[in-house]
Design a protein around this motif. Sequence first.
Motif, mmCIF file in Angstrom:
data_model
loop_
_atom_site.group_PDB
_atom_site.id
_atom_site.type_symbol
_atom_site.label_atom_id
_atom_site.label_comp_id
_atom_site.label_asym_id
_atom_site.label_seq_id
_atom_site.Cartn_x
_atom_site.Cartn_y
_atom_site.Cartn_z
ATOM 1 N N TYR A 59 0.801 -1.223 0.000
ATOM 2 C CA TYR A 59 0.000 0.000 0.000
ATOM 3 C C TYR A 59 0.834 1.273 0.000
ATOM 4 N N VAL A 60 2.126 1.145 -0.272
ATOM 5 C CA VAL A 60 3.005 2.314 -0.331
ATOM 6 C C VAL A 60 3.893 2.191 -1.564
ATOM 7 N N PRO A 61 4.456 3.290 -2.045
ATOM 8 C CA PRO A 61 5.384 3.206 -3.181
ATOM 9 C C PRO A 61 6.580 2.323 -2.852
ATOM 10 N N ARG A 62 7.077 1.633 -3.866
ATOM 11 C CA ARG A 62 8.214 0.732 -3.677
ATOM 12 C C ARG A 62 9.390 1.478 -3.049
ATOM 13 N N GLY A 63 10.001 0.864 -2.050
ATOM 14 C CA GLY A 63 11.143 1.467 -1.380
ATOM 15 C C GLY A 63 10.784 2.304 -0.172
ATOM 16 N N THR A 64 9.493 2.519 0.061
ATOM 17 C CA THR A 64 9.056 3.311 1.211
ATOM 18 C C THR A 64 9.191 2.502 2.495
ATOM 19 N N GLN A 65 9.725 3.119 3.530
ATOM 20 C CA GLN A 65 9.818 2.443 4.816
ATOM 21 C C GLN A 65 8.424 2.309 5.416
ATOM 22 N N VAL A 66 8.113 1.132 5.926
ATOM 23 C CA VAL A 66 6.774 0.886 6.454
ATOM 24 C C VAL A 66 6.810 0.695 7.962
ATOM 25 N N SER A 67 5.683 0.985 8.586
ATOM 26 C CA SER A 67 5.554 0.797 10.029
ATOM 27 C C SER A 67 4.876 -0.524 10.366
ATOM 28 N N GLY A 68 4.154 -1.091 9.393
ATOM 29 C CA GLY A 68 3.362 -2.286 9.646
ATOM 30 C C GLY A 68 1.911 -1.983 9.949
ATOM 31 N N GLU A 69 1.562 -0.695 10.047
ATOM 32 C CA GLU A 69 0.187 -0.300 10.363
ATOM 33 C C GLU A 69 -0.601 0.116 9.123
ATOM 34 N N GLU A 70 0.056 0.150 7.966
ATOM 35 C CA GLU A 70 -0.565 0.722 6.773
ATOM 36 C C GLU A 70 -1.866 0.022 6.384
ATOM 37 N N MET A 71 -1.862 -1.308 6.359
ATOM 38 C CA MET A 71 -3.064 -2.010 5.926
ATOM 39 C C MET A 71 -4.225 -1.783 6.876
ATOM 40 N N PHE A 72 -3.938 -1.713 8.162
ATOM 41 C CA PHE A 72 -5.015 -1.617 9.145
ATOM 42 C C PHE A 72 -5.761 -0.287 9.036
ATOM 43 N N ALA A 73 -5.054 0.760 8.633
ATOM 44 C CA ALA A 73 -5.731 2.035 8.391
ATOM 45 C C ALA A 73 -6.709 1.906 7.228
ATOM 46 N N HIS A 74 -6.317 1.173 6.196
ATOM 47 C CA HIS A 74 -7.206 0.974 5.052
ATOM 48 C C HIS A 74 -8.376 0.057 5.413
ATOM 49 N N LEU A 75 -8.139 -0.907 6.289
ATOM 50 C CA LEU A 75 -9.243 -1.766 6.719
ATOM 51 C C LEU A 75 -10.299 -0.958 7.462
ATOM 52 N N ALA A 76 -9.856 0.015 8.232
ATOM 53 C CA ALA A 76 -10.799 0.834 8.999
ATOM 54 C C ALA A 76 -11.664 1.698 8.094
ATOM 55 N N SER A 77 -11.102 2.133 6.966
ATOM 56 C CA SER A 77 -11.841 3.053 6.092
ATOM 57 C C SER A 77 -12.920 2.356 5.282
ATOM 58 N N GLY A 78 -12.671 1.108 4.905
ATOM 59 C CA GLY A 78 -13.610 0.395 4.046
ATOM 60 C C GLY A 78 -13.639 0.891 2.623
ATOM 61 N N GLU A 79 -12.656 1.709 2.231
ATOM 62 C CA GLU A 79 -12.727 2.385 0.938
ATOM 63 C C GLU A 79 -11.564 2.089 0.000
ATOM 64 N N HIS A 80 -10.601 1.278 0.412
ATOM 65 C CA HIS A 80 -9.444 1.080 -0.454
ATOM 66 C C HIS A 80 -9.843 0.253 -1.679
ATOM 67 N N PRO A 81 -9.595 0.750 -2.895
ATOM 68 C CA PRO A 81 -10.096 0.062 -4.098
ATOM 69 C C PRO A 81 -9.530 -1.336 -4.295
ATOM 70 N N GLN A 82 -8.258 -1.532 -3.976
ATOM 71 C CA GLN A 82 -7.667 -2.859 -4.154
ATOM 72 C C GLN A 82 -8.272 -3.856 -3.173
ATOM 73 N N ILE A 83 -8.461 -3.434 -1.927
ATOM 74 C CA ILE A 83 -9.064 -4.328 -0.937
ATOM 75 C C ILE A 83 -10.528 -4.583 -1.288
ATOM 76 N N ARG A 84 -11.205 -3.579 -1.823
ATOM 77 C CA ARG A 84 -12.588 -3.784 -2.254
ATOM 78 C C ARG A 84 -12.656 -4.826 -3.370
ATOM 79 N N ASN A 85 -11.707 -4.794 -4.289
ATOM 80 C CA ASN A 85 -11.680 -5.807 -5.348
ATOM 81 C C ASN A 85 -11.415 -7.196 -4.784
#
Length: 388
Positions: free
Chosen positions: A35-61
């Motif tokens: 869920y971030v551009p390649r090479g971006t440092q991640v925290s591990g929380e990125e997906m969970f923010a998208h799960l809370a929104s219910g709006e991420h297009p890739q997860i909706r697919n």
Amino acid sequence: MRNQIMILFALITTGVQAMEIRVATFNVSMEAENYVPRGTQVSGEEMFAHLASGEHPQIRNTAEIIQRVRPDILLLNEFDYHPDHQKGIQAFVRNYLNQSQSGAEPIDYPYFYIAPVNTGVDSGHDLDNDGVASGSGADAFGFGLYPGQYGMAVLSRFPIHKDKVRTFQRFLWKDMPDNLMSAVVDEQGKPWFSPAAQQVLRLSSKSHWDIPVDINGKTVHVLASHPTPPVFDGPEDRNGKRNHDEVRFWVDYLSGDKQAAYIYDDQGTRGGFKGKRFVLVGDLNASQTEGDAYKEPIVNLLTHPKVNGGFVPKSEGGVQHSPDNPLGAIHTAAWRMRPDYVLPSEAGWKVVDGGVFWPTPDEPLFRLVKDRNASSDHRLVWLDLAVK
């Protein structure tokens, strides 16, 4: 009266035997780096923010694919682990699967199983021999930038006997007889892993699970795993040899008796499979015909006397994706291989149907798999099984 009772009993028994369920596996690529551009440092929380929104297009697919196929039991590979299930797996069910995606009927899974995995867990050792014990990445027990990356989850419409689940997350690689860890050597023929690392290195790159599910009084064991890809290493082939033994684990586990006597689970119980009916599911990162994995373990698994490996799910989408490859019909990944499996036991089932969700370019649902960003580079694989 007695004859009427016998007829009624026969009808009820026949109905139970004829009950069909759909079992599926899906590597959903739902991990932070996705869920971030390649090479971006991640925290591990990125997906969970998208799960809370219910709006991420890739997860909706991804959710729509599940809604279209509608499996009764589903293994998700590469689904990040979060100890707060309300923020993790339950948020996915609540905010995506319970909501109609592009007109598809919502689907609910009242039961789930999710547990910690080895990815991103500090091993305390320099496992890639770069001179630094970094605590993550290739120096973790399973490759991962944070604990829980590339995790697993099982969703079910049927009750799960959580008190009877067996997990093998902490099983040590050295405790498998004739393991290939001892064959992981550098170019001078010296052991790749230090003596101290060999004492603590775990076999499973994520975990191996045996999850009993109650289907109207009949137990089915969901055997779930996600062995490491047999690549991303060097001439020592440490990942290839680990994949070999991760797949071999299931062969030994199902064989039972002396062949499984070395196995112990995370609760200390020893021995192999003790049930009757099972479905082995997961992205095994191995194929008997293609790819870089050792062929012997996956062949032994597919031909195991307790495994019904005769039905191979196919898709026309796979054929059109690889028109020059005669194996395209059985591929389950966009990178042209069959790494994903739904393998039922010989006992307790009749295979009714199965397939790979891979629409062709001229079909409306092709939008769900048209490229890597649409959903995943893997395809959902399913079998319809009649309970006997």
